[in-house]
Design a protein around this motif. Structure first.
Motif, PDB file in Angstrom:
ATOM      1  N   VAL A 315       0.634  -1.186  -0.102  1.00 24.15           N
ATOM      2  CA  VAL A 315       0.113  -0.162  -0.012  1.00 24.15           C
ATOM      3  C   VAL A 315       1.029   1.228   0.162  1.00 24.15           C
ATOM      4  CG1 VAL A 315      -1.699   1.497   1.238  1.00 24.15           C
ATOM      5  CG2 VAL A 315      -2.094  -1.082   1.057  1.00 24.15           C
ATOM      6  N   ARG A 316       1.804   1.266   0.650  1.00 28.54           N
ATOM      7  CA  ARG A 316       2.611   2.434   0.919  1.00 28.54           C
ATOM      8  C   ARG A 316       3.541   2.374  -0.506  1.00 28.54           C
ATOM      9  NH1 ARG A 316       7.891   3.910   2.818  1.00 28.54           N
ATOM     10  NH2 ARG A 316       7.799   6.025   3.293  1.00 28.54           N
ATOM     11  N   ALA A 317       4.147   1.513  -1.018  1.00 23.46           N
ATOM     12  CA  ALA A 317       4.657   1.482  -2.538  1.00 23.46           C
ATOM     13  C   ALA A 317       3.628   2.425  -3.402  1.00 23.46           C
ATOM     14  CB  ALA A 317       5.053   0.286  -2.687  1.00 23.46           C
ATOM     15  N   MET A 318       2.539   2.010  -3.412  1.00 24.83           N
ATOM     16  CA  MET A 318       1.577   2.839  -4.031  1.00 24.83           C
ATOM     17  C   MET A 318       1.350   4.208  -3.973  1.00 24.83           C
ATOM     18  SD  MET A 318       0.474   0.726  -6.554  1.00 24.83           S
ATOM     19  CE  MET A 318      -0.875   1.738  -7.182  1.00 24.83           C
ATOM     20  N   ARG A 319       1.413   4.604  -2.575  1.00 23.81           N
ATOM     21  CA  ARG A 319       1.263   6.063  -2.351  1.00 23.81           C
ATOM     22  C   ARG A 319       2.690   6.563  -2.838  1.00 23.81           C
ATOM     23  NH1 ARG A 319      -2.595   7.255   1.554  1.00 23.81           N
ATOM     24  NH2 ARG A 319      -1.281   9.040   2.556  1.00 23.81           N
ATOM     25  N   LEU A 320       3.869   6.005  -2.655  1.00 21.29           N
ATOM     26  CA  LEU A 320       4.783   6.696  -3.279  1.00 21.29           C
ATOM     27  C   LEU A 320       4.961   6.875  -4.653  1.00 21.29           C
ATOM     28  CD1 LEU A 320       7.838   4.775  -1.119  1.00 21.29           C
ATOM     29  CD2 LEU A 320       6.968   7.065  -1.037  1.00 21.29           C
ATOM     30  N   LEU A 321       4.052   6.014  -5.429  1.00 22.08           N
ATOM     31  CA  LEU A 321       3.883   6.309  -6.720  1.00 22.08           C
ATOM     32  C   LEU A 321       2.615   7.334  -7.250  1.00 22.08           C
ATOM     33  CD1 LEU A 321       4.104   2.575  -7.866  1.00 22.08           C
ATOM     34  CD2 LEU A 321       5.581   4.188  -8.477  1.00 22.08           C
ATOM     35  N   GLY A 322       2.055   7.797  -5.989  1.00 23.02           N
ATOM     36  CA  GLY A 322       1.088   9.201  -6.027  1.00 23.02           C
ATOM     37  C   GLY A 322      -0.315   8.638  -5.999  1.00 23.02           C
ATOM     38  N   VAL A 323      -0.563   7.383  -5.608  1.00 24.56           N
ATOM     39  CA  VAL A 323      -1.956   6.788  -5.474  1.00 24.56           C
ATOM     40  C   VAL A 323      -2.159   6.890  -3.975  1.00 24.56           C
ATOM     41  CG1 VAL A 323      -3.643   5.040  -5.844  1.00 24.56           C
ATOM     42  CG2 VAL A 323      -1.820   5.100  -7.560  1.00 24.56           C
ATOM     43  N   THR A 324      -3.301   7.676  -3.679  1.00 22.46           N
ATOM     44  CA  THR A 324      -3.332   7.749  -2.010  1.00 22.46           C
ATOM     45  C   THR A 324      -4.710   7.046  -1.724  1.00 22.46           C
ATOM     46  OG1 THR A 324      -4.477   9.675  -2.327  1.00 22.46           O
ATOM     47  CG2 THR A 324      -2.125   9.787  -1.889  1.00 22.46           C
ATOM     48  N   SER A 325      -5.705   6.608  -2.644  1.00 26.57           N
ATOM     49  CA  SER A 325      -6.963   5.928  -2.426  1.00 26.57           C
ATOM     50  C   SER A 325      -6.606   4.298  -2.264  1.00 26.57           C
ATOM     51  CB  SER A 325      -7.727   6.175  -3.553  1.00 26.57           C
ATOM     52  OG  SER A 325      -7.055   5.522  -4.676  1.00 26.57           O
ATOM     53  N   GLU A 326      -7.764   3.601  -1.766  1.00 27.59           N
ATOM     54  CA  GLU A 326      -7.317   2.166  -1.491  1.00 27.59           C
ATOM     55  C   GLU A 326      -7.154   1.456  -3.116  1.00 27.59           C
ATOM     56  OE1 GLU A 326     -10.742   0.422   0.273  1.00 27.59           O
ATOM     57  OE2 GLU A 326     -11.088   2.114   1.613  1.00 27.59           O
ATOM     58  N   VAL A 327      -6.275   0.601  -2.917  1.00 24.40           N
ATOM     59  CA  VAL A 327      -5.528  -0.110  -4.087  1.00 24.40           C
ATOM     60  C   VAL A 327      -5.667  -1.572  -4.056  1.00 24.40           C
ATOM     61  CG1 VAL A 327      -3.739   1.912  -4.363  1.00 24.40           C
ATOM     62  CG2 VAL A 327      -3.198  -0.169  -3.068  1.00 24.40           C
ATOM     63  N   LEU A 328      -5.771  -2.211  -3.021  1.00 27.29           N
ATOM     64  CA  LEU A 328      -6.061  -3.764  -2.987  1.00 27.29           C
ATOM     65  C   LEU A 328      -7.231  -4.151  -3.639  1.00 27.29           C
ATOM     66  CD1 LEU A 328      -4.470  -4.525   0.527  1.00 27.29           C
ATOM     67  CD2 LEU A 328      -3.166  -4.700  -1.527  1.00 27.29           C
ATOM     68  N   PRO A 329      -8.404  -3.423  -3.579  1.00 28.69           N
ATOM     69  CA  PRO A 329      -9.424  -3.852  -4.328  1.00 28.69           C
ATOM     70  C   PRO A 329      -9.234  -3.818  -5.864  1.00 28.69           C
ATOM     71  CG  PRO A 329     -10.250  -2.310  -2.639  1.00 28.69           C
ATOM     72  CD  PRO A 329      -8.723  -2.211  -2.533  1.00 28.69           C
ATOM     73  N   GLU A 330      -8.361  -2.961  -6.487  1.00 29.63           N
ATOM     74  CA  GLU A 330      -8.037  -3.040  -7.690  1.00 29.63           C
ATOM     75  C   GLU A 330      -6.819  -4.013  -7.911  1.00 29.63           C
ATOM     76  OE1 GLU A 330      -9.412  -1.176 -10.110  1.00 29.63           O
ATOM     77  OE2 GLU A 330     -10.605  -0.174  -8.789  1.00 29.63           O
ATOM     78  N   ARG A 366      -5.886   4.563   7.723  1.00 33.06           N
ATOM     79  CA  ARG A 366      -5.988   5.455   8.807  1.00 33.06           C
ATOM     80  C   ARG A 366      -4.499   5.442   9.618  1.00 33.06           C
ATOM     81  NH1 ARG A 366     -10.628   1.977   9.272  1.00 33.06           N
ATOM     82  NH2 ARG A 366      -9.711   0.749  10.617  1.00 33.06           N
ATOM     83  N   THR A 367      -3.852   4.563   9.985  1.00 31.25           N
ATOM     84  CA  THR A 367      -2.556   4.829  10.293  1.00 31.25           C
ATOM     85  C   THR A 367      -1.750   5.693   9.739  1.00 31.25           C
ATOM     86  OG1 THR A 367      -2.838   2.592  11.533  1.00 31.25           O
ATOM     87  CG2 THR A 367      -0.644   3.395  11.274  1.00 31.25           C
ATOM     88  N   LEU A 368      -1.436   5.552   8.614  1.00 31.30           N
ATOM     89  CA  LEU A 368      -0.748   6.526   7.757  1.00 31.30           C
ATOM     90  C   LEU A 368      -1.070   7.821   7.986  1.00 31.30           C
ATOM     91  CD1 LEU A 368      -0.208   4.900   4.389  1.00 31.30           C
ATOM     92  CD2 LEU A 368       1.642   5.406   5.968  1.00 31.30           C
ATOM     93  N   GLU A 369      -2.236   8.291   7.793  1.00 30.83           N
ATOM     94  CA  GLU A 369      -2.814   9.621   8.112  1.00 30.83           C
ATOM     95  C   GLU A 369      -2.149  10.358   9.300  1.00 30.83           C
ATOM     96  OE1 GLU A 369      -6.870  12.094   7.793  1.00 30.83           O
ATOM     97  OE2 GLU A 369      -7.098  10.216   7.328  1.00 30.83           O
ATOM     98  N   SER A 370      -2.518   9.590  10.508  1.00 30.65           N
ATOM     99  CA  SER A 370      -1.895  10.150  11.909  1.00 30.65           C
ATOM    100  C   SER A 370      -0.528  10.027  12.036  1.00 30.65           C
ATOM    101  CB  SER A 370      -3.037   9.391  12.773  1.00 30.65           C
ATOM    102  OG  SER A 370      -2.719   8.204  12.930  1.00 30.65           O
ATOM    103  N   GLY A 371      -0.097   8.631  11.731  1.00 35.00           N
ATOM    104  CA  GLY A 371       1.513   8.442  11.969  1.00 35.00           C
ATOM    105  C   GLY A 371       2.245   9.283  11.011  1.00 35.00           C
ATOM    106  N   THR A 372       1.990   9.486   9.831  1.00 33.24           N
ATOM    107  CA  THR A 372       3.010  10.168   8.813  1.00 33.24           C
ATOM    108  C   THR A 372       3.053  11.722   9.339  1.00 33.24           C
ATOM    109  OG1 THR A 372       2.026   8.783   7.049  1.00 33.24           O
ATOM    110  CG2 THR A 372       3.271  10.751   6.386  1.00 33.24           C
TER     111      THR A 372
END
Length: 884
Positions: A315-330, A366-372
């Motif tokens: 999930v975080r690798a996808m965020r580093l690629l610029g995707v901040t929405s949920e990705v596993l359903p895709e 949720r963890t990323l939002e607060s922890g980051t």
């Protein structure tokens, strides 16, 4: 050639050559000291080492394997992967070197039309151990490979052993030449990038007596029965046969890279860093699919932690690629579609697998939002002289925000920040020590010394007779006060009584203990609790009401009948709710804990997401229909294996004795291993009223219910509330919900209107702050001290408005005020100010440092707060000084 086809050709070829086809073992290792199976031979080790006789002379398999020791290297090179498949053929004292070489050469070089893999014979090389001259001759006799393509190597490369005394032997490896564009001439000894190993033949022929290292060992002699263990990496052969560059580009992996590319807009192959992240995604999604499929759930320890780490890294690798929405359903369905030819069970079980994975992603976001945010604030506040994040901060990220330490380490590395890992580990150790001490105190009643109980147990266990009767004649075997044995108790004292036999149920299996009385000649004691400080020795915590109690006294033990009946109602209700959960949600809703006491039950279960309101209603209906059905509640004692075969449910990870008690409610409806007390029929439970259903941890949910008369009282109380609201709102009870919804909607509209008017008022007066602005250096410094505000949004509105009015010049706008008696600061910068080096995030950190708090954000807009309102002038001065 598809990977699944290569797998099937392997199995078909060896089956035709007399091998038993053995399905892959689970990726979960049966050895508790190892998390996952990491080699193809794992399920055959007892046969290869001679610990058990093999049920077949020859076998073949394609084993699922997971290696996570170098997880950080995944994607950085194309050699590292976590999940892989190992093709193997094995001989247990049957054929040996000659046949192993013949089989390998035949499968590799036979034409595709003849069932082979069709490799070019002229591109294959072999290596042998430098002392194994016999194998060189066998290669020349059994194949067409020339002598100059057979290379000798030493113990480092071509001798296999376990690292301990036992079997060992020479290896012979087969390599494929990819061509001059991949490296220099000279065979495997010259370049293992050009010459790729595809198959390793291990000849187990020696008994090793002393193993000092990989290359230093003593050979005691030859094994009486010689074995063959070979391994061919399926993914490696697949990328060669599919004509792609590496394992990430094969048909079972690359579709996920394509999906990640589509979602992120990054073209694979255009940028190395983006390629690394896409390879991480493809590998980790695939590995997670397999691991969940084999029964692992995300958690904080062991296999669960590895799975959680894989999912979160993806999930975080996808965020580093610029995707901040949920990705596993895709991504996960793509991986399943790619893997289902090899493992059809993944498609059949995908509903369960996907629920678990998607729930973990939601929790992590949720963890990323607060922890980051906390991490960025902490990292920004570090002095230039010491860029080390303290162990305290790393622990707070982990403990409070659920931020894994490995993620903290990765983010720190990306920003050039060190982490005090030693301090973090010390704090984690302290937390575990406290948790263990608390658990021990709760379980043992706070007694550190159990020697008094151990001495009493030497005379035998105390028999429990409470399944059949609630009163029993007994004898006081011992008295323990604060961990010390005593001979007598006097009125008012509290102590533990140990009886020869007892009808009192000691707290166990989630069921609270019985209460009641213990009476004898001239004395009475009230039983407050019953615990098992030592297995087989229930200790009755009593308060002496009158008289003296001596060791050896004859007593009558009397359980409180009503308390026991209500507790039994609740325990039977727990079984009914468990059965209802599994009927409505599926068999993967597995018990994770329970507690039942008179009038109340609590049941924890594994499930990745919140059941819908309709599902909750159906669970309650099914449980109450079981009550109405008046099922007989039966019990029997059976050998553990017989109980399991009869369909009785056991908790995963629990230890059970050889003889277990089975509680059966209505035949197939509910059948569980249970030592608790129950009512005689389901109708005796009475109504079950679900009070709540909520998450209590990642992947674990809790349902609470009132039982019997308490359920009736709960429903009556709700009816009273609805009746009162009906009177207040002047509507029938059936319309209360709609009427309250209307009122809530109007209230929200009113609040929005008030907020709009407040914003208008603030903006109308914002011009005065520009009038008082001053130029510091070459930058306009605008300070908007707004006093008391309703929230930080008001300050942000004014600050962004003021920045817009001076956007053409270098300007820094500082808005500050108090909300809920605490200072809040927002800073915005114009583009020209940022070109001069003035970044909002850094300026906010300076201001918040004065206010006794923290903050951060982007270079153009940042926000923070503190605790010291009196320091507002100092905060403004600190920012002003930074502009000079």
């Amino acid at each position: 050639m598809k990977t699944a086809e290569i797998k099937q050709r392997w199995l078909d070829y060896f089956e035709a050559n007399g091998h038993a086809v053995v399905p892959s073992a689970s990726v979960i290792s049966s050895d508790p000291s190892i998390l996952f199976n990491i080699a193809g031979m794992v399920q055959f080790i007892p046969y290869l080492t001679g610990r058990e006789p093999a049920p077949f002379n020859r076998a073949t398999s394609v084993q699922k394997c997971v290696r996570t020791g170098d997880i950080e290297e995944v994607g950085k090179t194309t050699r590292h992967g976590t999940f892989f498949q190992m093709n193997g053929n094995f001989s247990f004292g049957d054929y040996f070197k000659r046949e192993a070489i013949r089989f390998a050469w035949g499968l590799l070089t036979n034409s595709v039309d003849d069932g082979g893999l069709g490799f070019d014979k002229n591109l294959l090389w072999a290596t042998v151990h430098e002392d194994d001259l016999e194998t060189i001759d066998l290669w020349l006799e059994e194949t067409s490979i020339p002598r100059d393509r057979i290379q000798p190597r030493d113990n480092e490369d071509n001798f296999w052993h376990t690292g301990q005394p036992g079997p060992g032997g020479y290896c012979s490896e087969i390599y494929f030449d990819r061509g001059p564009e991949y490296g220099v001439e000279g065979g495997p000894v010259a370049d293992e990038d050009r010459y790729i190993e595809i198959w390793n033949l291990v000849f187990m022929e020696f008994e090793l007596s002393d193993v000092r290292s990989k290359v230093d060992f003593d050979i005691a002699g030859e094994l009486p029965a010689k074995n063959i263990d070979t391994g061919m990496g399926l993914e490696r052969v697949a990328f060669l046969l599919q004509g792609v560059e590496n394992m990430y580009e094969i048909d079972e992996v690359f579709p996920v890279i394509e999906a990640a590319s589509r979602l992120s807009g990054h073209r694979y192959g255009a940028d190395h860093e983006a390629d690394v992240q896409m390879r991480v995604v493809a590998d980790h999604v695939r590995s997670s699919l397999i691991i969940i499929g084999d029964g692992v759930r995300p958690g904080n320890e062991g296999r669960g932690y590895i799975l959680r780490r894989l999912l979160r890294r993806a999930v975080r690798a996808m965020r580093l690629l610029g995707v901040t929405s949920e990705v596993l359903p895709e991504l996960l369905p793509v991986s399943m579609e790619s893997m289902k030819l090899s493992y059809p069970e993944l498609e059949n079980d995908f509903d369960r697998i996907s629920r678990i994975a998607y729930a973990e992603e939601k929790a992590f976001l949720r963890t990323l939002e607060s922890g980051t945010q906390l991490f960025q604030n902490a990292a920004a506040s570090l002095p230039a002289s010491d860029k080390t994040l303290s162990g305290d901060v790393a622990f707070a990220l982990h403990d409070t925000h659920g931020f894994p330490i490995d993620l903290t380490l990765e983010m720190a590395s990306e920003q050039g920040v060190n982490v005090d890992e030693e301090g973090f580990r010390a704090l984690m150790s302290e937390q575990r020590t406290r948790a263990k001490a608390d658990a021990k105190a709760k379980k043992g009643g706070g007694h550190a010394d159990l020697s008094a109980y151990s001495a009493l147990l030497e005379d035998g266990v105390s028999e429990f007779v409470g399944y059949d009767r609630l009163e029993a004649d007994s004898r006081v075997r011992g008295i323990v006060v604060d961990g010390l044995a005593q001979e007598v108790l006097t009125p008012g004292q509290t102590a533990d009584l140990i009886l020869d036999l007892t009808p009192f149920y000691a707290e166990a299996g989630g069921q609270r203990a019985d209460i009641g009385l213990i009476k004898g000649h001239g004395f009475t004691a009230r039983v407050l609790d019953v615990q098992n400080p030592i297995k087989g020795l229930p200790a009755h915590r009593v308060e002496v009401i009158d008289g003296e109690i001596h060791v050896g006294a004859e007593v009558l033990a009397v359980v409180d009948h009503d308390h026991r009946f209500q507790g039994s109602q609740a325990h039977t209700a727990t079984h009914l709710v468990h059965a209802a959960l599994r009927e409505i949600l599926g068999t993967h809703a597995v018990q994770a804990g329970s507690m039942n006491q008179p009038g109340y039950m609590r049941f924890d279960y594994s499930f990745p997401e919140a059941p819908s309101q309709q599902m909750r209603a159906e669970i309650e209906d099914v449980a109450n229909l079981a009550v109405r059905s008046n099922y007989e509640v039966g019990t029997e004692f059976l050998p553990f294996e017989d109980a399991r075969k009869s369909g009785a449910m056991a908790l995963f990870g629990e230890k059970y004795p050889n003889i277990v008690r089975v509680v059966d409610i209505g035949g197939p409806f509910s059948r569980e291993l249970c030592g608790g007390t129950h009512v005689g029929s389901s109708s005796e439970v009475g109504p079950i009223s679900v009070l709540s259903e909520a998450s209590v941890g990642s992947g674990v949910r809790r349902i609470e219910a009132a039982v019997g008369m308490d359920a009736f009282r709960s429903l009556a109380a709700e009816r009273s509330i609805v009746s009162s609201l009906s009177d207040m709102l002047k509507v029938p009870g059936t319309d209360v919900q709609e009427r309250v919804g209307d009122l809530m909607s109007k209230l929200k509209d009113a609040e929005k209107e008030i907020a709009r008017l407040n914003s208008q008022q603030l903006l109308a007066s914002a011009g005065k702050f520009l009038d008082n602005a001053e130029t510091v250096g070459s930058t306009l410094f605008v300070v908007a001290d707004l006093g008391d505000v309703s929230n930080a949004g008001d300050i942000r509105t004014v600050v962004t408005d003021l920045r817009g009015r001076v956007s053409e010049r270098s300007a820094v706008v500082l808005g500050i005020g108090t909300s809920n008696s605490k200072p809040v600061v927002v800073i915005a910068t114009t583009a020209a100010a940022r070109e001069e080096g003035h970044q909002a995030g850094k300026l906010v950190s300076l201001a918040c440092g004065e206010l006794g708090g923290g903050g951060g954000g982007k270079p153009d807009l940042a926000q923070g707060g503190g605790s010291d309102v009196s320091a507002i002038p100092s905060a403004i001065a600190a920012v002003k000084a930074a502009l000079q």
